[in-house]
Design a protein around this motif. Structure first.
Motif, short mmCIF file in Angstrom:
data_model
loop_
_atom_site.label_atom_id
_atom_site.label_comp_id
_atom_site.label_asym_id
_atom_site.label_seq_id
_atom_site.Cartn_x
_atom_site.Cartn_y
_atom_site.Cartn_z
N UNK A 4 0.82 -1.21 0.00
CA UNK A 4 0.00 0.00 0.00
C UNK A 4 0.85 1.25 0.00
N UNK A 5 1.91 1.23 0.81
CA UNK A 5 2.79 2.38 0.88
C UNK A 5 3.49 2.61 -0.45
N UNK A 6 3.89 1.54 -1.15
CA UNK A 6 4.57 1.67 -2.43
C UNK A 6 3.70 2.38 -3.45
N UNK A 7 2.40 2.05 -3.46
CA UNK A 7 1.48 2.74 -4.39
C UNK A 7 1.41 4.22 -4.03
N UNK B 37 -8.17 15.65 -5.39
CA UNK B 37 -8.37 14.45 -6.22
C UNK B 37 -8.12 13.17 -5.41
N UNK B 38 -7.07 13.18 -4.60
CA UNK B 38 -6.76 12.00 -3.78
C UNK B 38 -7.88 11.73 -2.79
N UNK B 39 -8.40 12.77 -2.15
CA UNK B 39 -9.47 12.58 -1.17
C UNK B 39 -10.76 12.10 -1.84
N UNK B 40 -11.05 12.61 -3.03
CA UNK B 40 -12.28 12.21 -3.72
C UNK B 40 -12.20 10.76 -4.20
N UNK B 41 -11.02 10.37 -4.72
CA UNK B 41 -10.87 9.03 -5.31
C UNK B 41 -10.05 8.10 -4.41
N UNK B 42 -10.09 8.33 -3.11
CA UNK B 42 -9.26 7.59 -2.18
C UNK B 42 -9.53 6.08 -2.19
N UNK B 43 -10.75 5.67 -2.53
CA UNK B 43 -11.09 4.24 -2.53
C UNK B 43 -10.86 3.59 -3.90
N UNK B 44 -10.46 4.37 -4.91
CA UNK B 44 -10.42 3.83 -6.26
C UNK B 44 -9.06 3.89 -6.94
N UNK B 45 -8.25 4.92 -6.62
CA UNK B 45 -7.05 5.13 -7.45
C UNK B 45 -6.02 4.01 -7.30
N UNK C 224 -6.48 0.91 -7.73
CA UNK C 224 -6.71 -0.12 -8.73
C UNK C 224 -5.97 0.15 -10.04
N UNK C 225 -5.41 1.34 -10.17
CA UNK C 225 -4.55 1.62 -11.31
C UNK C 225 -3.29 0.76 -11.22
N UNK C 226 -2.86 0.45 -10.00
CA UNK C 226 -1.61 -0.28 -9.78
C UNK C 226 -1.82 -1.72 -9.33
N UNK C 227 -2.96 -2.03 -8.71
CA UNK C 227 -3.16 -3.37 -8.16
C UNK C 227 -4.64 -3.73 -8.16
N UNK C 228 -4.92 -5.03 -8.36
CA UNK C 228 -6.30 -5.51 -8.33
C UNK C 228 -6.71 -6.02 -6.95
#
Length: 485
Positions: free
Chosen positions: A290-293, A349-357, A359-363
């Protein structure tokens, strides 16, 4: 605090800035800012992109090779980059002041002196790459990964040497706002790196060696192009040929370069310590994933911030060298406001998409949850990073590197790290506690630099800049007499 800074710096704009309307002044200064910031941002993103390309190709070869590349990059390369990039910021101060004072012929002398100083400093660092395996074993890495990392580190030696020329040439050209040549060459090297990695690693099946050969080409192509540009008349006012005077009066350059290197190293190593501390927490694998993302997002944003750091340094040093304290103050306000606006946008943007971004890096849903928990800390890190590097750029432009080195040492290593360890381990907050402590250190450093900038007598800084230029200046006729070209 920032509002008070803006009010104070914007008051009384005569004597350095013409009597146009405020918006026209902002527009004029913004154009000067983006002439440096735009190419600087793209160049740094391109340099980061070369590593991402290598990571992508080596990741397909094997997990051991990927781990070895990451270790070499994060442990050895970041360590050496911190030293050489930091030392090059001393050249940025000198070139900026000299260019603003119209002592154009001195820029070439300063460039040659920096080459000499950085080459001597870099020689002992080469042993880190030669003996990478035992060093990494001492840090607790397995013998298998350490041996592969040693092979990769030997390939990295030509890339490391290229940093001496890469950073110094960037500082030299940036001081003159000749950034476009850097940008075009960075874009060319990025495209060629992707193509060569595909041919050498995939088609010719050279594996790690193919990827590293491609990285060497990508590192040296921009340098060769910039040297051709400089030597063939691209900088007629500032490059008059090689001179024996580059060997004279080196000690002041050494002192400024070393203080600059310490200042930046303390920042880079402070950020690197976050992931090292996280490796010892409970559920470290998920925490590190998580930290790496989050750090990937943070890393891309830092490329933008470092571009504004360069712009702040160039604009402040140029105006101080030119003798205009009010123009320097106005440039500080504009660059901080511009970078902060970008930071606020990213924060939102990070706060709005905090639960979604994530998935760009991991499923992985588990990793997504870990990223979501860290996203608030990431958002505020991005916000701080939009201001803190710019203030460091102001410090470089004014020549405060030695003072800021002490500030960094206290705020990062007396406040930030102990606070992070206490919250993470004693307070049982894990990676969140460690990161909160790190943010505390960065926030305290930012507040100190804001106060320092606010209270500075900028008219006196003009005198300091003039004294620095006069201390090392050579008359054009004197310089040409010692020219060896």
């Amino acid at each position: 605090m920032e509002k008070e800074l803006s009010v104070k710096l914007l008051s009384g704009q005569s004597n350095g800035i013409h009597d146009e309307s405020l918006w026209k002044k902002v527009w004029i200064e913004s154009k000067k800012l983006w002439v440096v910031a735009g190419p600087a941002v793209f160049t740094r993103i391109s340099m980061f992109g070369v590593f991402i390309i290598a990571q992508a190709f080596i990741g397909r070869i094997g997990n051991t090779e990927l781990a070895a590349l990451s270790l070499v990059f994060h442990v050895l390369i970041r360590f050496s980059i911190g030293i050489l990039m930091g030392m090059s910021s001393g050249l940025e101060t000198l070139c900026g002041h000299a260019f603003g004072a119209k002592q154009y012929h001195m820029l070439g002398i300063y460039l040659q002196r920096s080459w000499l100083v950085e080459f001597v400093i870099s020689l002992p660092l080469i042993f880190l790459f030669i003996f990478a395996a035992p060093i990494l074993k001492l840090l607790g890495q397995s013998e298998e990964i350490a041996l592969v990392a040693n092979t990769i580190s030997l390939w990295y030696i030509p890339i490391f040497i290229s940093f001496i020329f890469s950073f110094t040439l960037q500082m030299y050209l940036q001081a003159q706002s000749k950034n476009m040549i850097i940008t075009w060459l960075a874009a060319l090297s990025l495209v060629l790196d992707a193509f060569c990695s595909w041919v050498l690693a995939k088609k010719m099946e050279l594996g790690v060696s193919g990827v590293m050969i491609s990285m060497i080409f990508a590192s040296w192509i921009p340098i060769i192009g910039q040297l051709i540009f400089v030597f063939s008349g691209g900088c007629p006012q500032t490059w008059t040929g090689f001179s024996m005077l580059a060997f004279a009066d080196l000690w002041p350059v050494v002192k400024l370069s070393v203080s600059s290197g310490v200042m930046l190293c303390l920042e880079i190593w402070y950020n690197a310590s976050l992931i090292l501390l996280t490796g010892h927490t409970k559920d470290a694998k998920i925490s590190i994933d998580g930290l790496s993302i989050c750090l990937n997002v943070n890393g891309w944003q830092l490329m933008i911030s470092f571009g504004f750091l360069a712009a702040a340094s160039v604009r402040v040093s140029n105006e101080l060298g030119r003798g205009s304290a009010k123009a320097a103050k106005f440039a500080i306000v504009v660059v901080i406001a511009t970078s902060l606006a970008i930071g606020i946008l990213l924060w939102a943007l990070i706060l709005v998409f905090r639960h979604k971004f994530s998935y760009i890096f991991s499923n992985s849903e588990v990793v997504a949850e870990a990223v979501s928990e860290l996203s608030i800390l990431l958002a505020f890190s991005l916000l701080l990073n939009s201001v803190q590097p710019v203030l460091s750029g102001v410090a470089v432009g004014a020549g405060w590197q030695s003072v800021v080195a002490y500030v960094n040492l206290f705020c990062y290593y007396v406040i930030g790290l102990p606070l992070g360890v206490m919250l993470g381990y004693v307070g049982h907050l894990g990676v969140k506690g460690i990161w909160m402590g790190m943010i505390g250190g960065t926030a305290s450093q930012t507040l100190v630099l804001i106060y320092f900038t606010y209270k500075t007598d900028w008219d006196n800084q003009v005198l300091v800049a003039k004294a620095r230029v006069n201390r090392w200046v050579l008359q054009p006729s004197q310089e040409s007499d010692r020219n060896v070209d």
